[in-house]
Scaffold this active site. Structure first.
Site, PDB file in Angstrom:
ATOM      1  N   ARG A 162     -28.385  62.309 -52.447  1.00  0.00           N
ATOM      2  CA  ARG A 162     -29.533  61.485 -52.844  1.00  0.00           C
ATOM      3  C   ARG A 162     -29.992  61.781 -54.275  1.00  0.00           C
ATOM      4  O   ARG A 162     -31.175  61.728 -54.568  1.00  0.00           O
ATOM      5  CB  ARG A 162     -30.712  61.666 -51.873  1.00  0.00           C
ATOM      6  CG  ARG A 162     -30.395  61.334 -50.439  1.00  0.00           C
ATOM      7  CD  ARG A 162     -30.011  59.868 -50.246  1.00  0.00           C
ATOM      8  NE  ARG A 162     -29.732  59.625 -48.837  1.00  0.00           N
ATOM      9  CZ  ARG A 162     -28.540  59.777 -48.267  1.00  0.00           C
ATOM     10  NH1 ARG A 162     -27.505  60.156 -48.993  1.00  0.00           N
ATOM     11  NH2 ARG A 162     -28.371  59.542 -46.990  1.00  0.00           N
ATOM     12  N   SER A 244     -36.662  55.776 -44.499  1.00  0.00           N
ATOM     13  CA  SER A 244     -36.785  57.236 -44.451  1.00  0.00           C
ATOM     14  C   SER A 244     -37.377  57.737 -45.765  1.00  0.00           C
ATOM     15  O   SER A 244     -36.823  57.473 -46.831  1.00  0.00           O
ATOM     16  CB  SER A 244     -35.422  57.883 -44.221  1.00  0.00           C
ATOM     17  OG  SER A 244     -34.907  57.507 -42.962  1.00  0.00           O
ATOM     18  N   GLU A 343     -37.050  61.081 -50.835  1.00  0.00           N
ATOM     19  CA  GLU A 343     -35.977  60.207 -51.301  1.00  0.00           C
ATOM     20  C   GLU A 343     -36.582  59.099 -52.150  1.00  0.00           C
ATOM     21  O   GLU A 343     -35.956  58.595 -53.077  1.00  0.00           O
ATOM     22  CB  GLU A 343     -35.254  59.562 -50.112  1.00  0.00           C
ATOM     23  CG  GLU A 343     -34.269  60.438 -49.395  1.00  0.00           C
ATOM     24  CD  GLU A 343     -33.445  59.633 -48.401  1.00  0.00           C
ATOM     25  OE1 GLU A 343     -33.298  58.413 -48.588  1.00  0.00           O
ATOM     26  OE2 GLU A 343     -32.944  60.219 -47.425  1.00  0.00           O
TER      27      GLU A 343
END
Length: 348
Positions: A162, A244, A343
């Site tokens: 990520r 998420s 994220e």
């Protein structure tokens, strides 16, 4: 090319945060982007893709630029692989389905991830063992300062879990215009590998076996993931959400063993790019154990079926969402000594 003044960004971010920007520009060509950058060279710049991986906490006193660059073109192919250049403004999920329909493998696990190809390239999105960085060969960019167009090899972008240079040191410098992917043809020759890959994710293997038989096709894998995501994740049509919110933590094996003693049924996965002394653990499981699943504070909560997904009633302010996620981070840090890293890009 469209330019708006003092306009709301509510429909341009999936959290539906209602903040304003001084200027909003939507460009469909690279030449238009160059003109916009020259015209607004003295304004603070924010590049926005699909708005599915961003949290806006204040009005933006500058220029928000949406590079709506389209195009899906096969640039090269051989007996085993096809190379496809995709415009940064293409919808990622639509590109995944295009590839599966044409029997191009290596991307099927990432179906239903919202956002654009440019945003996914910057973020290094991934799912079920696949990541964009493993199939990227090169990225075309526009230097926002010099207005020069360049091509950068994927191996030079410092990709990791990520992360990439596009998220940090190149954030203000490069605007992604297109990405080129290397995908495998003739998928039936390697379908058996899905048995091993799915074994790392028990829920996917169980889903596959509910409607398909080995050897699984990439069409089977994509269908299984669509079913999983539909069951577990919030819809951006129904909620304000960026999916998420946190990346899964990377911890030492020793740390995992200690956590396993206090967090029942804590799973672990290989931490790609790290030594065997490290493992990836599910952030959602830690949050669930601390009773964050479905927990509501004002206009913000976590999804009732997934503690990692922060959702709103689309009326929450960015600061309200930020306060909520800070409480989540503090709780996990206090109880487990684990730092949850977003994220989602938080714009303060």
């Amino acid at each position: 090319m469209k330019i708006y003044k003092n306009t709301s960004l509510k429909k341009y971010n999936t959290f539906r945060v209602d903040v304003k920007t001084k200027y909003l520009a939507i460009a469909k060509t690279i030449e238009d982007i160059k003109k916009i950058l020259n015209e607004f060279k003295d304004e603070k710049l924010l590049i926005l893709g699909g708005g599915s991986n961003i949290l806006l906490t204040n009005d933006w006193n500058g220029l928000v630029l949406i590079p709506n660059l389209k195009g899906i073109n096969i640039v090269k192919e051989d007996k085993e692989y096809v190379y496809i250049e995709v415009g940064a403004g293409e919808i990622w999920d639509e590109f995944v389905r295009y590839c599966v329909k044409n029997d191009y493998a290596g991307i099927e696990n990432m179906v239903m991830i919202p956002g654009t190809v440019g945003g996914g390239t910057s973020q290094n999105i991934g799912a079920y063992g696949q990541e964009i960085s493993t199939i990227l060969t090169s990225i075309k960019v526009l230097d926002t300062k010099t207005k020069e167009e360049n091509t950068i090899k994927a191996k030079d972008c410092n990709y990791g879990y990520r992360k990439s240079n596009f998220k940090n040191i190149w954030k203000e410098r490069y605007l992604i215009t297109s990405s080129t992917f290397k995908l495998r043809k003739h998928t039936k020759e390697f379908e058996l590998s899905y048995h091993e890959r799915a074994g790392r994710y028990g829920s996917l293997k169980e889903e596959l076996d509910s409607f398909a038989k080995e050897p699984y096709s990439i069409q089977d894998v994509m269908e299984a993931i669509i079913r999983q995501r539909t069951k577990r994740l919030p819809s951006i049509e129904e909620y304000g959400t960026a999916g998420s919110f946190f990346a899964n933590p990377i911890v030492s094996v020793e740390k995992f063993n200690n956590l396993s003693k206090i967090v029942p049924n804590l799973q672990s996965y290989p931490a790609d790019g790290y030594s065997k002394e490290y493992l990836k653990i599910p952030a959602g499981r830690l949050l669930e154990e601390l009773a964050w699943k479905g927990k509501c504070i004002g206009n913000v909560s976590t999804f009732e079926r997934h503690a990692l997904c922060v959702v709103t009633n689309t009326e929450a302010s960015g600061k309200e969402i930020l306060n909520y996620i800070n409480q989540m981070q503090d709780d996990v840090k206090k109880n487990y000594g684990v730092e949850l890293k977003p994220e989602v890009n938080i714009i303060l």
